[in-house]
Design a protein around this motif. Structure first.
Motif, PDB file in Angstrom:
ATOM      1  N   SER A 104      -4.712  -1.054  -4.345  1.00 13.14           N
ATOM      2  CA  SER A 104      -5.940  -1.835  -4.228  1.00 13.14           C
ATOM      3  C   SER A 104      -5.702  -3.117  -3.438  1.00 13.14           C
ATOM      4  O   SER A 104      -6.518  -3.486  -2.578  1.00 13.14           O
ATOM      5  CB  SER A 104      -6.477  -2.170  -5.623  1.00 13.14           C
ATOM      6  N   MET A 105      -4.582  -3.792  -3.715  1.00 13.39           N
ATOM      7  CA  MET A 105      -4.273  -5.024  -2.997  1.00 13.39           C
ATOM      8  C   MET A 105      -4.099  -4.743  -1.499  1.00 13.39           C
ATOM      9  O   MET A 105      -4.673  -5.451  -0.656  1.00 13.39           O
ATOM     10  CB  MET A 105      -2.983  -5.637  -3.550  1.00 13.39           C
ATOM     11  N   GLY A 106      -3.304  -3.738  -1.168  1.00 13.24           N
ATOM     12  CA  GLY A 106      -3.061  -3.423   0.239  1.00 13.24           C
ATOM     13  C   GLY A 106      -4.336  -3.094   0.976  1.00 13.24           C
ATOM     14  O   GLY A 106      -4.604  -3.618   2.068  1.00 13.24           O
ATOM     15  N   LEU A 115       0.829  -1.210   0.000  1.00 11.96           N
ATOM     16  CA  LEU A 115       0.000   0.000   0.000  1.00 11.96           C
ATOM     17  C   LEU A 115       0.865   1.262   0.000  1.00 11.96           C
ATOM     18  O   LEU A 115       0.664   2.173  -0.805  1.00 11.96           O
ATOM     19  CB  LEU A 115      -0.914  -0.009   1.223  1.00 11.96           C
ATOM     20  N   GLN A 116       1.822   1.329   0.913  1.00  7.77           N
ATOM     21  CA  GLN A 116       2.657   2.519   1.040  1.00  7.77           C
ATOM     22  C   GLN A 116       3.450   2.773  -0.242  1.00  7.77           C
ATOM     23  O   GLN A 116       3.522   3.902  -0.736  1.00  7.77           O
ATOM     24  CB  GLN A 116       3.595   2.372   2.238  1.00  7.77           C
ATOM     25  N   TYR A 117       4.040   1.720  -0.779  1.00 10.34           N
ATOM     26  CA  TYR A 117       4.819   1.849  -2.018  1.00 10.34           C
ATOM     27  C   TYR A 117       3.901   2.227  -3.183  1.00 10.34           C
ATOM     28  O   TYR A 117       4.249   3.070  -4.021  1.00 10.34           O
ATOM     29  CB  TYR A 117       5.545   0.536  -2.307  1.00 10.34           C
ATOM     30  N   GLY A 118       2.745   1.596  -3.238  1.00 11.15           N
ATOM     31  CA  GLY A 118       1.808   1.883  -4.323  1.00 11.15           C
ATOM     32  C   GLY A 118       1.377   3.327  -4.347  1.00 11.15           C
ATOM     33  O   GLY A 118       1.292   3.950  -5.416  1.00 11.15           O
ATOM     34  N   GLU A 119       1.107   3.893  -3.181  1.00 11.48           N
ATOM     35  CA  GLU A 119       0.713   5.294  -3.143  1.00 11.48           C
ATOM     36  C   GLU A 119       1.890   6.212  -3.473  1.00 11.48           C
ATOM     37  O   GLU A 119       1.718   7.243  -4.122  1.00 11.48           O
ATOM     38  CB  GLU A 119       0.128   5.634  -1.777  1.00 11.48           C
ATOM     39  N   GLN A 120       3.076   5.834  -3.037  1.00 18.45           N
ATOM     40  CA  GLN A 120       4.253   6.663  -3.299  1.00 18.45           C
ATOM     41  C   GLN A 120       4.574   6.731  -4.788  1.00 18.45           C
ATOM     42  O   GLN A 120       4.986   7.780  -5.294  1.00 18.45           O
ATOM     43  CB  GLN A 120       5.448   6.116  -2.525  1.00 18.45           C
ATOM     44  N   TYR A 121       4.357   5.613  -5.497  1.00 17.04           N
ATOM     45  CA  TYR A 121       4.731   5.553  -6.914  1.00 17.04           C
ATOM     46  C   TYR A 121       3.526   5.385  -7.832  1.00 17.04           C
ATOM     47  O   TYR A 121       3.672   4.975  -8.987  1.00 17.04           O
ATOM     48  CB  TYR A 121       5.740   4.426  -7.129  1.00 17.04           C
ATOM     49  N   ASN A 122       2.352   5.696  -7.311  1.00 15.71           N
ATOM     50  CA  ASN A 122       1.130   5.723  -8.107  1.00 15.71           C
ATOM     51  C   ASN A 122       0.860   4.397  -8.810  1.00 15.71           C
ATOM     52  O   ASN A 122       0.515   4.342  -9.988  1.00 15.71           O
ATOM     53  CB  ASN A 122       1.175   6.869  -9.127  1.00 15.71           C
ATOM     54  N   ASP A 123       1.037   3.303  -8.050  1.00 15.53           N
ATOM     55  CA  ASP A 123       0.729   1.968  -8.565  1.00 15.53           C
ATOM     56  C   ASP A 123      -0.628   1.566  -7.988  1.00 15.53           C
ATOM     57  O   ASP A 123      -0.728   1.068  -6.862  1.00 15.53           O
ATOM     58  CB  ASP A 123       1.821   0.978  -8.156  1.00 15.53           C
TER      59      ASP A 123
END
Length: 672
Positions: A343-345, A330-338
């Protein structure tokens, strides 16, 4: 390094005083000479006034011992010359006449602590035998040592040669001839006439058993090195005596001496940046994500290394680390717009908020959907690791202006349930049922409860959680750290293990984040004492591999990797935030060794075996970091030295490497 000629001159000029000084300590030697197809001939060797080790009958080798005084000890150098073609094994014992075996506390770093009496019957321990000789690659530093608590004196014998080459054998028991040149020896200890001795062998021998597989003791093995007529083989050891306050102080001094002598350096020529490594690890998140209806998560336990096909098991905490991986995604996804990772997190946390707690308020920590099994067995460690991830998530969400009131209530209720399990002495039971009946009442896993308790104190502002953590700290100090009794933290073994001391140090690190003055200093000092035991499990050197052993062919350097436990004699990447604790200790104490070794660990673990395109490292999918790395003559069940076990748990390895790359996560939590 001095030449042989200069060493000879030292012996001659000194009138052999050094030789006689060591001889007075009752050094005994034995030479085994093997004629292929026949049992080896054993020859007892006696030290002559010329430094020769002589047998009563004719032998095909000349063995000479040179002894040089060095700071703090002696350098013992054996020169073995073949008078004719010969296969040999040389062994020796150094008698510690003032160390009674009953009182002696023994240390083979990463393998043996005191007498290994916390280990089960089928693992190496003093219950099985008083005498043990083991391969050097089982040890995080190639040394054997003993401490006498009566006199406060300790002695260690360390191999000082470069151990670079290894030859294969066709058998793993009995008398075996090495297939080529090899540097690997063995070290050990034993009991003679009530006293203790330290022992060595070259090439390696293992006795009275060889520990070849998890809880499997096999017959002894003695290997033989071939020397062609006229060829010379040299082997060297450092022998040193020093005083220590107690066994804990002895372990710390041995580690410092290991660090000073082995001089481990960080690996250079790193291929990937931290961001690139994380990007590769996210492939694990995307490939292992499972929607199992009531719960979502990542397949992180009991996968085949060859295929990495997902297995419908969800495990919170060790070994799956579902919730921590969800937070990282989640944290990485939000940081890099993934958006896929985001969604998974979120889906994982939403499913656990809705369906991840049982009727008694505990996290549903292990569910096997293949067998429709959910054992009524809970552990303080997994529950604590689950809370840790949940609080990281809640704290992060709050910083983004997002509230999860219902999840906060469930976490608070869980914390209250766990507090009800806390004993009067401050400990927590290792395992229990949902009705609070105990499965395993031992307190070795208690330190794992401290990080979430301290985090809960900070997040919820409830002092009762800090008091509960302080009670654990008192228990730790009295029953774990003071007696140096680190055991039973890992869940797939019940013995002396690395993770027990790592969690003990981590617990004190967390308490130091929220306390001040003398109390904080006390927690720092306790963290330092525990950290030395943790460090003793991590390799200061690179073990050798033979050609054809995959890990060696991949170029694996073992320095910075940690042995797991007495029962599980392999290395792995269990580190999480311990490298940051070492940084903190280095800054707090002014001891740069901590900082240096933290960098050794980071550089060695971060990418060496990371599966990526064009080099899959023997793993079926990109980003699935291997787990059971079999660096010595042992396996978890399959494949042996130089390979992985066929089953692994990438859930925790990915989480560990991720946290290794997350500098400042803990301090950042408490600054928020």
């Amino acid at each position: 390094m001095r030449s042989i000629a200069s060493l000879i001159s030292i012996v001659l000029i000194s009138g052999f005083s050094n030789i006689f000084e060591v001889s007075a300590q009752k050094m005994d030697f034995e030479l085994n000479v093997k004629n292929p197809g026949n049992p080896a001939e054993k020859h007892s060797l006696k030290l002559s006034s010329l430094g020769l080790l002589e047998a009563e009958s004719e032998i095909p080798l000349r063995v000479k011992l040179f002894i040089e005084k060095i700071d703090g000890g002696e350098l013992l150098k054996f020169e073995i010359t073949a008078l004719e073609d010969a296969y040999f094994n040389l062994s020796g014992k150094y008698s510690l006449s003032n160390y009674t075996y009953e009182n002696a506390q023994l240390l083979l770093p990463g393998f043996w602590y005191r007498k290994n009496l916390r280990s089960p019957q089928d693992a190496p321990s003093a219950r099985v035998s008083t005498d043990w000789l083991v391969r050097e690659d089982r040890l995080s530093t190639p040394l054997t040592s003993a401490y006498d608590p009566i006199s406060g004196k300790g002695t260690f014998l360390m191999r000082t040669d470069l151990i670079e080459n290894l030859a294969l054998t066709t058998h793993d028991r009995g008398e075996v001839i090495l297939s080529g040149g090899s540097d690997l020896g063995a070290l050990g200890f034993g009991k003679s006439q009530g006293n203790t001795f330290l022992s060595f062998s070259f090439p390696y021998s293992e006795a009275p058993f060889s520990y070849i597989r998890k809880l499997t003791l096999a017959p002894s093995v003695t290997s033989f090195h071939f020397l062609e007529k006229g060829a010379v083989k040299e082997i060297s050891y450092r022998l040193e005596n020093f005083e220590s306050l107690d066994f804990s102080d002895f372990v710390s001094r041995v580690w410092h001496k290991s660090f000073d002598l082995m001089k481990p350096q960080a690996l250079k020529n790193q291929k990937f940046t931290d961001h690139e490594i994380k990007s590769l690890l996210t492939q694990y998140f995307k490939s292992s994500y499972m929607d199992l209806g009531e719960l979502k998560g990542f397949s992180g336990a009991h996968l085949e290394t060859e295929t990495c096909e997902s297995v419908p098991i969800l495990e919170v905490g060790f070994i799956g680390r579902v919730l921590l991986n969800a937070f990282n995604a989640l944290q990485y996804g939000e940081q890099y717009n993934d958006k896929e990772l985001v969604s998974m997190g979120n889906s994982v946390f939403s499913s656990y908020e809705e369906n991840g707690f049982n009727a008694h308020g505990f996290i549903r920590e292990y569910i096997d959907y293949r067998k429709n099994e959910e054992p009524d067995s809970y552990s303080i460690r997994r529950q604590s690791e689950g809370i840790y991830a949940l609080l990281l998530f809640l704290n992060y969400e709050k910083s983004k202006g997002r509230q999860h009131v219902n999840l906060e209530k469930k976490v608070l209720n869980l914390l209250e349930q766990l507090k009800a399990l806390q004993n009067e002495d401050g400990s927590f039971p290792r395992k229990f049922k949902s009705d609070f009946s105990l499965i395993d009442e031992t307190g070795g896993s208690s330190p794992s409860a401290v990080p979430p308790l301290v985090m809960a104190y900070h997040y919820f502002g409830k002092g009762e959680f800090l008091e509960s953590a302080r009670e654990v700290a008192l228990y730790q100090e009295k029953f774990i750290i003071a007696p140096s009794d680190y055991f039973s933290s890992t869940l797939d073994a019940d013995c002396e293990d690395k993770e027990a001391s790592l969690y003990a140090a981590t617990a004190m690190y967390y308490l130091a984040q929220v306390t001040e003055g003398k109390e904080r200093d006390h927690y720092r000092d306790l963290a330092k004492k525990a950290a030395y035991f943790t460090l003793s499990w991590y390799y200061t050197w690179d073990v050798p591999f033979a050609k054809g052993q995959m890990l060696g062919d991949l170029g694996l350097k073992s320095r910075g990797w940690g042995n797991v436990s007495v029962e599980n004699n392999h290395i792995d990447v269990f580190i999480f935030e311990f490298d940051e604790i070492l940084d903190w200790l280095g800054q707090e104490t002014g001891q740069p060794e901590f900082l240096t070794f933290a960098q050794v660990i980071r550089s060695s673990m971060r990418e060496q075996l990371l599966p990526h395109e064009n080099n899959m490292m023997g793993i079926g999918k990109v980003g699935y970091y291997p787990e059971v790395v079999q660096h010595t003559a042992w396996d978890y069940g399959k494949n042996g030295k130089g390979f992985y076990n066929d089953i692994f748990a990438p859930g925790w390895t990915v989480a560990s490497i991720w946290e290794l790359l997350e500098i400042g996560r803990t301090t950042g939590f408490f600054e928020n």
